[in-house]
Scaffold this active site. Sequence first.
Site, short mmCIF file in Angstrom:
data_model
loop_
_atom_site.label_atom_id
_atom_site.label_comp_id
_atom_site.label_asym_id
_atom_site.label_seq_id
_atom_site.Cartn_x
_atom_site.Cartn_y
_atom_site.Cartn_z
N TYR A 1 0.86 -1.19 0.00
CA TYR A 1 0.00 0.00 0.00
C TYR A 1 0.89 1.24 0.00
O TYR A 1 1.84 1.32 0.77
CB TYR A 1 -0.91 0.02 1.24
CG TYR A 1 -1.81 1.24 1.25
CD1 TYR A 1 -2.87 1.35 0.35
CD2 TYR A 1 -1.60 2.29 2.15
CE1 TYR A 1 -3.69 2.47 0.33
CE2 TYR A 1 -2.42 3.42 2.14
CZ TYR A 1 -3.45 3.50 1.23
OH TYR A 1 -4.27 4.62 1.21
N ASP B 1 9.36 2.97 -0.13
CA ASP B 1 8.28 3.65 0.59
C ASP B 1 8.52 3.41 2.08
O ASP B 1 8.19 2.35 2.62
CB ASP B 1 6.92 3.09 0.14
CG ASP B 1 5.78 3.77 0.87
OD1 ASP B 1 6.04 4.45 1.89
OD2 ASP B 1 4.62 3.60 0.44
N LYS C 1 3.88 9.88 8.17
CA LYS C 1 3.53 9.35 9.49
C LYS C 1 4.45 9.84 10.60
O LYS C 1 4.33 10.97 11.07
CB LYS C 1 3.50 7.82 9.44
CG LYS C 1 2.34 7.29 8.55
CD LYS C 1 2.03 5.85 8.84
CE LYS C 1 1.14 5.19 7.81
NZ LYS C 1 -0.28 5.34 8.02
C1 LIG Z 1 3.60 2.29 3.26
C2 LIG Z 1 2.60 3.42 3.12
N1 LIG Z 1 2.78 4.32 2.14
C3 LIG Z 1 1.95 5.35 1.96
C4 LIG Z 1 0.86 5.51 2.79
C5 LIG Z 1 -0.06 6.67 2.59
O1 LIG Z 1 0.15 7.60 3.58
P1 LIG Z 1 -1.02 8.68 3.90
O2 LIG Z 1 -2.14 7.92 4.52
O3 LIG Z 1 -0.34 9.64 4.83
O4 LIG Z 1 -1.40 9.31 2.62
C6 LIG Z 1 0.65 4.61 3.84
C7 LIG Z 1 -0.51 4.77 4.74
O5 LIG Z 1 -0.84 3.92 5.53
C8 LIG Z 1 1.54 3.53 4.00
O6 LIG Z 1 1.36 2.62 4.96
#
Ligand SMILES: Cc1ncc(COP(=O)(O)O)c(C=O)c1O
Length: 486
Positions: free
Chosen positions: A165, A267, A295
């Site tokens: 994700y 990521d 985060k």
């Molecule tokens: C690995 C990862 N990348 C990107 C995101 C997206 O982040 P945001 O919810 O701040 O847009 C998340 C959200 O849970 C994530 O777990």
Amino acid sequence: MTVTGHEISRARIAEMAAREEESYRRRTPRSAELFERARGALPLGVASSFQAYDPYPLFMTDARGSRIWDSDGNEYVDFDMAFGVLAAGHSHPLLAEALQHRIANGTCYTFPVEDGITLAEEIKRRFGAALVRFSNSGTEATMDAIRVARGYTGREKVIKMEGGYHGHHDDVLVSIQPPRDAMGPVEQPNTVPASAGIPRSRLAETIVAPFNEPDMLAGILDAHAGEVAAILVEPVQFNIGVVPPEPGYLERLRELADEHGIVLIFDEVKTGVVLAYGGAYEHYGVQPDLFCLAKSIGGGIPIGAFGGRREVMAAIETLEGTPAFSADAAGSGIERTTIPGGATRVAHLGTFNGNPLSMAAGVVTLTKILTRDAYPRLYAMADRLTAGCQAVLDEYGLPGYAINVGPKGCVMFTPGRVTNYRDFIGLDAELWSAAFFYLANRGILLPPGPDDQWTLSVQHTDADVDRHIEVFRAFAAELTVRSATG
Ligand SMILES: Cc1ncc(COP(=O)(O)O)c(C=O)c1O
């Protein structure tokens, strides 16, 4: 199913899941009431669809340290920590103090501030990066990093891993948890949209590969030679429980990206500054071309960032000198996205980017709270929690295993090790659900889905961890009580 004298019947799991959900409803009438009201104003009654779960989400009012309170006044030890945002804990006193000053002195200028430089320098140090840019969420960070990779390489396609994700923009909202009958062959998974409303033309640009299968990825890359701008990967798949990379996997991704001239993007939205001071980059010792953060770096204030190698990030200044503009590229017969007369740099924009509130939060969080000396204690608590839960699983013969990487972990309710999304599908959702409500009803709050995991913060204590283990033990004992008593 019988192990070491304990028996777990499906009927018993269902009975406990139903009983605990009923008890949840009894304890949280105000949340139920608010949910009914919310449904009249917000689709699914929530602001982000991830917040919705059956029968209704808890509506919260206060949180401090490792504790959170719902609108009925129930207190929980928070192990969800806002989907892993809060390695600093709720409202860390140092952060609260700094933000009070910031709130009284302007929270948005759309002019740059010195804290933005300080924070970028801090991130550069931790992640071995040359340049950094800020955004407001993980979604923006991965969206922007992909555009930089496309601009830099002059190619269009992006590879993401099945079960990964990366936020909610069109390029990556695919094959997150695809249904079994839609996912296609493992060596060449289908690109399955996780939302209605994604145009087919976008889906055609995202190629899906299985996580932890470098040889299959090599085959996919050969089939798309010269087309792929970026490989985007969570170094640890933290959106299907906890799925670490197999030894050598990230190193092999690095090699494959180099061989094919592809931008490797980690990521690190969940791993960055949580797994280690320098995130997965430090933990696994593999350096991507770009990385994405969000985060935890803001200590609870919205923020995102991406950064990496100078020559790739410099695409935001100019594309001159990048592969997209090279003579090689022109003669390669590969169709490039750089349109003659079109933009000669990658746009990266945002009204709230680098706003003084987020920048102050990031500076305090990284330089005063999540400092190098914070990590050994986090690791020790996480190992204690994992060992405690594993001992319970072993003692009562529950099908599952406890796992953590750094201060993030979970119980995976499946007997076999999960190495990618296709193993994760075998997870016992009903057993997970019974455990979630049982623990919540006794003041231990986990994320409301088996795809997430607990995150420990610098404000958790061994006593919090021991309480978690104790309640999990009580759950296992009750689950198996029938056969134990004959
Ligand atoms: C690995 C990862 N990348 C990107 C995101 C997206 O982040 P945001 O919810 O701040 O847009 C998340 C959200 O849970 C994530 O777990």
